[in-house]
Design a protein around this motif. Structure first.
Motif: not given
Length: 221
Positions: A80-108
């Motif tokens: 485990m390294s601080r650089d990897e933790a930072w990089e994964i967090s940045q990637l997660r923020a990008i992908l998960e926010c995009q997924a949520l943006r697509w998801a909200i209009p379809n939520m029931v």
């Protein structure tokens, strides 16, 4: 490390996948600590499988970031390294926010109820394993309505690799209370169909967890 005979599960899944699952679980729970080298022949004997099967399992775990491979030195558990933790967090923020943006209009309504139920269970969970499982389930429920399987698969891979860091955070800090407050706010904004505010809060939620981990993994002077 407790080994389950992979032969007993080959009817539904490949032996390599079973070996990879058990090794991954051992890494996540720190039964195989960062930096420990894994010998292909020893793992094959331990699981009662061929070295070819172990080689496939190693390849899968290297691709997921749980193992690192070095020429002529085999594989070792990724540290485990601080650089990897930072990089994964940045990637997660990008992908998960995009997924949520697509998801909200379809939520029931059923999606909102399912997510709220998971948060209630998370409030009362005591074991770290249960907390991590429920946390992941909450996010999966939010993103599933996006109906973007490739994106969701990428998110799951990142979240799976990030679990080592998340486990460390929830074992060593009091992060859960703040995390839960943010979860409920994100869910409320989803119910309001407020895409921009929901995505903005999710981005801050993911990055704040990453910042906490980076700080925890940074050597103190």
């Amino acid at each position: 490390m407790r080994i389950v005979d992979p032969a007993s599960r080959r009817d539904s899944r490949s032996a390599a996948a079973v070996v990879a699952d058990d090794l991954r679980a051992a890494i996540l729970r720190n039964r195989l600590p960062g930096g420990e080298r894994l010998r292909q022949d020893a793992i094959a004997t331990q699981f009662g499988v061929s070295q070819m099967i172990v080689r496939k399992a190693f390849k899968q775990l290297v691709g997921e970031g749980f193992l690192t491979a070095e020429p002529r030195r085999g594989v070792a558990v990724a540290v485990m390294s601080r650089d990897e933790a930072w990089e994964i967090s940045q990637l997660r923020a990008i992908l998960e926010c995009q997924a949520l943006r697509w998801a909200i209009p379809n939520m029931v309504r059923a999606d909102f109820l399912a997510a709220a139920k998971v948060l209630d269970e998370l409030d009362t969970a005591t074991a770290v394993d249960a907390k991590i499982l429920l946390n992941g389930r909450f996010h999966q429920i939010l993103y599933a309505p996006a109906r973007r399987p490739r994106t969701l698969e990428m998110i799951e891979t990142l979240r799976m690799n990030f679990e080592r860091y998340l486990r460390y955070t929830w074992e060593q800090t009091h992060h859960l209370e703040q995390s839960q407050a943010e979860h409920r706010s994100i869910l409320t904004l989803c119910e309001m169909r407020d895409v921009e505010r929901a995505c903005d809060l999710l981005r801050k939620h993911v990055l704040a967890t990453g910042d906490l981990l980076v700080d925890s993994l940074t050597p103190k002077a």
